[in-house]
Every structure is written in C-alpha cells, then in structure tokens.
Scaffold this motif. Sequence first.
Motif, PDB file in Angstrom:
ATOM      1  N   TYR A  34       0.842  -1.184   0.000  1.00 33.64           N
ATOM      2  CA  TYR A  34       0.000   0.000   0.000  1.00 33.64           C
ATOM      3  C   TYR A  34       0.878   1.234   0.000  1.00 33.64           C
ATOM      4  O   TYR A  34       1.750   1.384   0.844  1.00 33.64           O
ATOM      5  N   SER A  35       0.633   2.132  -0.942  1.00 38.64           N
ATOM      6  CA  SER A  35       1.429   3.345  -1.053  1.00 38.64           C
ATOM      7  C   SER A  35       0.519   4.562  -0.896  1.00 38.64           C
ATOM      8  O   SER A  35      -0.675   4.436  -0.631  1.00 38.64           O
ATOM      9  N   TYR A  36       1.126   5.711  -1.079  1.00 37.40           N
ATOM     10  CA  TYR A  36       0.362   6.957  -0.975  1.00 37.40           C
ATOM     11  C   TYR A  36      -0.594   7.110  -2.151  1.00 37.40           C
ATOM     12  O   TYR A  36      -0.452   6.477  -3.184  1.00 37.40           O
ATOM     13  N   LEU A  37      -1.575   7.966  -1.988  1.00 38.08           N
ATOM     14  CA  LEU A  37      -2.587   8.285  -3.002  1.00 38.08           C
ATOM     15  C   LEU A  37      -3.394   7.064  -3.429  1.00 38.08           C
ATOM     16  O   LEU A  37      -3.861   6.970  -4.557  1.00 38.08           O
TER      17      LEU A  37
END
Length: 95
Positions: A34-37
């Motif tokens: 899971y990453s940003y945005l």
Amino acid sequence: MKNITRYLGLAAKLLLFLLVLGFALKNSHSATFYSYLGYVWQAPLIVMLGLAFVLGALTGVLALLPTQIRMRRELAKKSRAVDSDTIIHTDMPVV
C-alpha cells in the motif's frame, strides 16, 4: 588446481541459486503493498523482497558515488603532480 577452484566456484553458485529458488518457492504467496494516493500493488512476496534488496543496494551505491568521484579526482591530481615533479637524475649510464 585452477580447475578445482573453478568447479568449486561453480558449485557454490549452483548451491546459492538452489537456496534462492527454494526460498522463492516457499514465499510465493501474494503480498500487498500500500502506497500513498491509494496506490496498491500485489505481487509474490519474493518479488517484493527482491525489489527491496535491489533498491537498497542501489541506494547504497548512489550514496557512495560522490565520495568515489572525489577520491578519483584527488588520485588523478596526485598522479599528475608526481609525474611532473619527479625527474630522477643519475650518473649511471643507460644500458
């Protein structure tokens, strides 16, 4: 003797490959990153671990690059200074 070390090196490489292959087969289940945005990436765990290793090694090499460039410049400068300053005068004839 040269062939023995060559075969030992080949055997060590084969053993390392088999160990990594076994590790990959044991960790083939899917992992989620899971990453940003809201960016989500799913891949096998061994791919994630391999990517993390490669990115870490690349970061280390890039961190050492400025120091290596500076040291090469200093070495080249010292080498030029030694070549231009040291002229050896001897009375011995050249044979």
